[in-house]
Design a protein around this motif. Structure first.
Motif, PDB file in Angstrom:
ATOM      1  N   LEU A   3      30.554  16.972  32.953  1.00  0.00           N
ATOM      2  CA  LEU A   3      31.280  18.163  32.504  1.00  0.00           C
ATOM      3  C   LEU A   3      31.757  18.991  33.701  1.00  0.00           C
ATOM      4  O   LEU A   3      32.906  19.464  33.717  1.00  0.00           O
ATOM      5  N   ILE A   4      30.920  19.142  34.702  1.00  0.00           N
ATOM      6  CA  ILE A   4      31.308  19.888  35.902  1.00  0.00           C
ATOM      7  C   ILE A   4      32.454  19.172  36.616  1.00  0.00           C
ATOM      8  O   ILE A   4      33.420  19.808  37.045  1.00  0.00           O
ATOM      9  N   GLY A   5      32.362  17.859  36.714  1.00  0.00           N
ATOM     10  CA  GLY A   5      33.433  17.076  37.332  1.00  0.00           C
ATOM     11  C   GLY A   5      34.735  17.197  36.561  1.00  0.00           C
ATOM     12  O   GLY A   5      35.815  17.310  37.136  1.00  0.00           O
ATOM     13  N   ALA A   6      34.630  17.152  35.226  1.00  0.00           N
ATOM     14  CA  ALA A   6      35.825  17.271  34.390  1.00  0.00           C
ATOM     15  C   ALA A   6      36.484  18.627  34.567  1.00  0.00           C
ATOM     16  O   ALA A   6      37.717  18.735  34.661  1.00  0.00           O
ATOM     17  N   VAL A   7      35.677  19.676  34.621  1.00  0.00           N
ATOM     18  CA  VAL A   7      36.222  21.026  34.815  1.00  0.00           C
ATOM     19  C   VAL A   7      36.894  21.127  36.189  1.00  0.00           C
ATOM     20  O   VAL A   7      37.981  21.715  36.311  1.00  0.00           O
ATOM     21  N   MET A   8      36.275  20.541  37.201  1.00  0.00           N
ATOM     22  CA  MET A   8      36.861  20.586  38.552  1.00  0.00           C
ATOM     23  C   MET A   8      38.193  19.848  38.608  1.00  0.00           C
ATOM     24  O   MET A   8      39.147  20.318  39.231  1.00  0.00           O
ATOM     25  N   VAL A   9      38.266  18.675  37.947  1.00  0.00           N
ATOM     26  CA  VAL A   9      39.522  17.913  37.908  1.00  0.00           C
ATOM     27  C   VAL A   9      40.593  18.716  37.181  1.00  0.00           C
ATOM     28  O   VAL A   9      41.745  18.799  37.634  1.00  0.00           O
ATOM     29  N   LEU A  10      40.234  19.319  36.060  1.00  0.00           N
ATOM     30  CA  LEU A  10      41.191  20.103  35.289  1.00  0.00           C
ATOM     31  C   LEU A  10      41.699  21.305  36.087  1.00  0.00           C
ATOM     32  O   LEU A  10      42.908  21.578  36.123  1.00  0.00           O
ATOM     33  N   VAL A  11      40.809  21.997  36.746  1.00  0.00           N
ATOM     34  CA  VAL A  11      41.198  23.161  37.550  1.00  0.00           C
ATOM     35  C   VAL A  11      42.095  22.725  38.719  1.00  0.00           C
ATOM     36  O   VAL A  11      43.115  23.361  39.001  1.00  0.00           O
ATOM     37  N   ALA A  12      41.729  21.629  39.378  1.00  0.00           N
ATOM     38  CA  ALA A  12      42.524  21.165  40.526  1.00  0.00           C
ATOM     39  C   ALA A  12      43.934  20.768  40.101  1.00  0.00           C
ATOM     40  O   ALA A  12      44.915  21.159  40.746  1.00  0.00           O
ATOM     41  N   CYS A  13      44.048  20.023  39.023  1.00  0.00           N
ATOM     42  CA  CYS A  13      45.379  19.611  38.554  1.00  0.00           C
ATOM     43  C   CYS A  13      46.198  20.804  38.078  1.00  0.00           C
ATOM     44  O   CYS A  13      47.407  20.870  38.313  1.00  0.00           O
ATOM     45  N   THR A  14      45.548  21.740  37.427  1.00  0.00           N
ATOM     46  CA  THR A  14      46.251  22.938  36.976  1.00  0.00           C
ATOM     47  C   THR A  14      46.756  23.749  38.169  1.00  0.00           C
ATOM     48  O   THR A  14      47.892  24.240  38.166  1.00  0.00           O
ATOM     49  N   LEU A  15      45.932  23.848  39.204  1.00  0.00           N
ATOM     50  CA  LEU A  15      46.356  24.576  40.405  1.00  0.00           C
ATOM     51  C   LEU A  15      47.525  23.892  41.093  1.00  0.00           C
ATOM     52  O   LEU A  15      48.418  24.567  41.625  1.00  0.00           O
ATOM     53  N   VAL A  16      47.547  22.566  41.078  1.00  0.00           N
ATOM     54  CA  VAL A  16      48.680  21.834  41.655  1.00  0.00           C
ATOM     55  C   VAL A  16      49.953  22.159  40.874  1.00  0.00           C
ATOM     56  O   VAL A  16      51.014  22.404  41.461  1.00  0.00           O
ATOM     57  N   GLY A  17      49.858  22.175  39.557  1.00  0.00           N
ATOM     58  CA  GLY A  17      51.019  22.532  38.733  1.00  0.00           C
ATOM     59  C   GLY A  17      51.502  23.945  39.010  1.00  0.00           C
ATOM     60  O   GLY A  17      52.699  24.199  39.111  1.00  0.00           O
ATOM     61  N   GLY A 162      45.743  16.938  34.286  1.00  0.00           N
ATOM     62  CA  GLY A 162      44.286  17.083  34.428  1.00  0.00           C
ATOM     63  C   GLY A 162      43.567  16.573  33.201  1.00  0.00           C
ATOM     64  O   GLY A 162      42.544  15.856  33.310  1.00  0.00           O
ATOM     65  N   LEU A 163      44.070  16.918  32.016  1.00  0.00           N
ATOM     66  CA  LEU A 163      43.452  16.435  30.773  1.00  0.00           C
ATOM     67  C   LEU A 163      43.525  14.917  30.681  1.00  0.00           C
ATOM     68  O   LEU A 163      42.558  14.253  30.293  1.00  0.00           O
ATOM     69  N   LEU A 164      44.689  14.372  31.029  1.00  0.00           N
ATOM     70  CA  LEU A 164      44.862  12.920  31.000  1.00  0.00           C
ATOM     71  C   LEU A 164      43.893  12.237  31.953  1.00  0.00           C
ATOM     72  O   LEU A 164      43.258  11.228  31.610  1.00  0.00           O
ATOM     73  N   LEU A 165      43.755  12.771  33.129  1.00  0.00           N
ATOM     74  CA  LEU A 165      42.840  12.211  34.118  1.00  0.00           C
ATOM     75  C   LEU A 165      41.389  12.264  33.630  1.00  0.00           C
ATOM     76  O   LEU A 165      40.630  11.301  33.810  1.00  0.00           O
TER      77      LEU A 165
END
Length: 170
Positions: A3-17, A162-165
């Motif tokens: 869950l922590i990893g998923a949140v980090m991936v989502l935040v990182a991809c969102t920040l890139v966008g 991020g969600l897809l990833l």
């Protein structure tokens, strides 16, 4: 842990966008600042009767970074006695270009403007500044159009990527 990893991936991809969307709005903002700087250059040359170097120092103090760097570098290069106005302008553009959100068309307009910078009397110089301003207005309209079209989409794509990833990695 997942869950922590998923949140980090989502935040990182969102920040890139959001970063891509910010570049679109930065380009529009910097084009407006560049137009204001050229109008100030015109006023300094026409009414204050200042040299291009002195006017550049004044303009650099009036506009925020990163565009102020262009005029600061230009004024610094003009202090060197062996450098022509044209070559100082081109070198300043090359040095400061990577730090701005400006794209190739705007750089070409500035280079075209630099071809005539400091070579004519005040009234001819004013006409060249107005020509550059007209070209920049066209580019600004294009930048605003791109910003309106793609800014929200970039933000959404970052989040959705991020969600897809996350889905693919689960």
């Amino acid at each position: 842990m997942k869950l922590i990893g998923a949140v980090m991936v989502l935040v990182a991809c969102t920040l890139v966008g959001f970063e891509f969307a910010k570049r679109l709005s930065e380009r529009t903002r910097q084009l407006r600042q560049l137009k204001a700087a050229l109008r100030s250059l015109e006023a300094e040359i026409m009414y204050s009767h200042r040299s291009v170097g002195e006017a550049s120092v004044t303009i650099a103090a009036q506009i925020p970074k990163p565009l102020s760097m262009l005029f600061t570098l230009f004024a610094d290069k003009l202090e060197d006695e062996e450098v022509s106005v044209k070559s100082a302008w081109f070198a300043s553009i090359e040095e400061s270009w990577g730090k701005t959100a400006l794209k190739k068309p705007e750089i070409e307009i500035l280079k075209q403007f630099g071809e005539t910078l400091g070579q004519h009397d005040r009234y001819s110089q004013q006409k060249h500044i107005l020509l550059a301003l007209n070209h920049l207005e066209r580019e600004e309209a294009d930048a605003v159009d791109q910003q309106n079209r793609y800014e929200r989409m970039m933000k959404s794509i970052g989040f959705l990527a991020g969600l897809l990833l996350i889905i693919l990695l689960m």
